[in-house]
Design a protein around this motif. Structure first.
Motif, PDB file in Angstrom:
ATOM      1  N   SER A 155     -22.372 -18.701 -20.344  1.00  0.00           N
ATOM      2  CA  SER A 155     -23.150 -17.620 -19.727  1.00  0.00           C
ATOM      3  C   SER A 155     -23.030 -17.659 -18.210  1.00  0.00           C
ATOM      4  O   SER A 155     -22.870 -16.614 -17.555  1.00  0.00           O
ATOM      5  N   ILE A 156     -23.088 -18.854 -17.632  1.00  0.00           N
ATOM      6  CA  ILE A 156     -22.988 -18.982 -16.180  1.00  0.00           C
ATOM      7  C   ILE A 156     -21.567 -18.695 -15.715  1.00  0.00           C
ATOM      8  O   ILE A 156     -21.362 -18.074 -14.664  1.00  0.00           O
ATOM      9  N   ILE A 157     -20.570 -19.106 -16.490  1.00  0.00           N
ATOM     10  CA  ILE A 157     -19.182 -18.781 -16.153  1.00  0.00           C
ATOM     11  C   ILE A 157     -18.994 -17.271 -16.108  1.00  0.00           C
ATOM     12  O   ILE A 157     -18.397 -16.723 -15.180  1.00  0.00           O
ATOM     13  N   SER A 158     -19.532 -16.563 -17.116  1.00  0.00           N
ATOM     14  CA  SER A 158     -19.421 -15.100 -17.151  1.00  0.00           C
ATOM     15  C   SER A 158     -20.154 -14.470 -15.973  1.00  0.00           C
ATOM     16  O   SER A 158     -19.664 -13.495 -15.373  1.00  0.00           O
ATOM     17  N   ALA A 159     -21.320 -15.023 -15.630  1.00  0.00           N
ATOM     18  CA  ALA A 159     -22.087 -14.487 -14.500  1.00  0.00           C
ATOM     19  C   ALA A 159     -21.322 -14.668 -13.194  1.00  0.00           C
ATOM     20  O   ALA A 159     -21.261 -13.751 -12.365  1.00  0.00           O
ATOM     21  N   ILE A 160     -20.732 -15.840 -13.002  1.00  0.00           N
ATOM     22  CA  ILE A 160     -19.977 -16.116 -11.775  1.00  0.00           C
ATOM     23  C   ILE A 160     -18.768 -15.190 -11.686  1.00  0.00           C
ATOM     24  O   ILE A 160     -18.452 -14.657 -10.612  1.00  0.00           O
ATOM     25  N   GLU A 161     -18.090 -14.986 -12.797  1.00  0.00           N
ATOM     26  CA  GLU A 161     -16.936 -14.075 -12.804  1.00  0.00           C
ATOM     27  C   GLU A 161     -17.368 -12.659 -12.432  1.00  0.00           C
ATOM     28  O   GLU A 161     -16.675 -11.960 -11.685  1.00  0.00           O
ATOM     29  N   TYR A 162     -18.523 -12.236 -12.951  1.00  0.00           N
ATOM     30  CA  TYR A 162     -19.027 -10.892 -12.633  1.00  0.00           C
ATOM     31  C   TYR A 162     -19.397 -10.790 -11.156  1.00  0.00           C
ATOM     32  O   TYR A 162     -19.060  -9.799 -10.485  1.00  0.00           O
ATOM     33  N   ILE A 163     -20.073 -11.808 -10.644  1.00  0.00           N
ATOM     34  CA  ILE A 163     -20.444 -11.816  -9.220  1.00  0.00           C
ATOM     35  C   ILE A 163     -19.192 -11.745  -8.348  1.00  0.00           C
ATOM     36  O   ILE A 163     -19.100 -10.929  -7.428  1.00  0.00           O
ATOM     37  N   VAL A 215     -28.636 -17.708  -3.051  1.00  0.00           N
ATOM     38  CA  VAL A 215     -27.834 -18.517  -2.126  1.00  0.00           C
ATOM     39  C   VAL A 215     -26.369 -18.493  -2.537  1.00  0.00           C
ATOM     40  O   VAL A 215     -25.470 -18.369  -1.691  1.00  0.00           O
ATOM     41  N   TYR A 216     -26.104 -18.588  -3.838  1.00  0.00           N
ATOM     42  CA  TYR A 216     -24.706 -18.528  -4.295  1.00  0.00           C
ATOM     43  C   TYR A 216     -24.085 -17.173  -3.946  1.00  0.00           C
ATOM     44  O   TYR A 216     -22.959 -17.112  -3.443  1.00  0.00           O
ATOM     45  N   LEU A 217     -24.817 -16.099  -4.237  1.00  0.00           N
ATOM     46  CA  LEU A 217     -24.301 -14.756  -3.980  1.00  0.00           C
ATOM     47  C   LEU A 217     -23.959 -14.579  -2.497  1.00  0.00           C
ATOM     48  O   LEU A 217     -22.856 -14.115  -2.150  1.00  0.00           O
TER      49      LEU A 217
END
Length: 281
Positions: A178-186, A224-226
């Motif tokens: 889920s986090i991998i998919s979120a990071i890819e989307y971001i 912060v990541y974004l």
């Protein structure tokens, strides 16, 4: 703030789902288990497990986040499929199937993997549709845990160091799908004004659960990541393009140049103009 209680769903209606999964596992000579969005085991591993096998040992573990990447190390084949609850349009975990594969057995790993993928897809369909009936009968409120806003969580959000974030994202890693998919989307939408709600909905998680999971897996809060990724891209554009600072700010979704400049300095220690002429020499 709320979170879906997957363990309660599995144990409801006289453990209907657990009995179905146990029966399917025994009939098909495989192991079946359900993981939450945090990759933690929800109700044990179903199926007859031979003593001493890796699958039997895993039944004593709770965190199986590394299973998919370590399957050959564990001498097993593995497949999974995401589980979603239609009534709240959220991903709540995944259904996993596995089979012990001994090196000396001569079994074709590809054939076993393909079969497990089909079984995972079938079990996803089974669990989601039985869950729909259970939730319709008992009501969604019986499976939702509601939290009041935790002051400690809010304080943790403030502890992120913007100055260290750029270094941290260079070495950051996670195996959570889920986090991998979120990071890819971001990373594919740095030009947009993304919000926590938007990104969490893309991976079918509640904003509350996604926020906690993102922080746990990356070490950084979502905001912060974004911003770190936006500033990282801005640094490249400032050095490698002749775009104006105003255009770079707009292209990265900042509505005000002043806010972009303030954020850039927080993360890099430089104003954008100074970084372009002096920074990173």
């Amino acid at each position: 703030m709320e979170e879906f209680d997957l363990q309660s769903l599995l144990s409801s209606s006289e453990k209907m789902l657990i009995h179905l999964l146990q029966s399917y596992a025994q009939t098909n000579d495989i192991a079946i288990f359900v993981l939450g969005n945090d990759d933690h085991l929800q109700a044990g591993i179903f199926g007859e497990l031979s003593k001493g096998t890796r699958l039997a040992q895993m039944n004593q573990m709770t965190d199986l986040s590394k299973l998919s990447v370590n399957k050959y190390k564990y001498n097993l084949e593995y497949a999974d499929a995401p589980l979603r609850i239609a009534s709240i349009n959220q991903r709540v975990g995944k259904i996993c199937v596995a089979k012990d594969i001994e090196h000396s057995s001569g079994l074709d790993h590809l054939q076993v993997m393909q079969q497990l993928q089909k079984q995972a897809a079938y079990l996803k369909y089974l669990v989601e549709n039985v869950s729909k009936l259970i939730i319709k009968d008992r009501g969604i409120d019986n499976f939702v845990i509601r939290y009041s806003l935790d002051v400690n969580d809010a304080i943790d959000e403030l502890k992120d160091s913007e100055g260290e974030a750029l270094q941290q994202i260079k070495v950051m890693s996670t195996s959570n799908s889920s986090i991998i998919s979120a990071i890819e989307y971001i990373d594919s939408n740095l030009d947009k004004r993304l919000t926590l709600d938007q990104v969490s909905s893309k991976v079918y998680l509640s904003d509350y659960y996604f926020s906690k999971l993102f922080k746990r897996e990356t070490g950084l809060s979502f905001s912060v990541y974004l911003n770190a990724r936006k500033i990282q891209k801005a640094m490249i554009l400032l050095k490698e393009s002749d775009k104006s600072i105003n255009d770079i700010s707009a292209n990265l979704g900042f509505t005000r140049l002043s806010y972009f400049s303030q954020t850039f300095k927080k993360y890099t220690g430089y104003a954008p103009t100074k970084y372009r002429t002096e920074g990173n020499k």
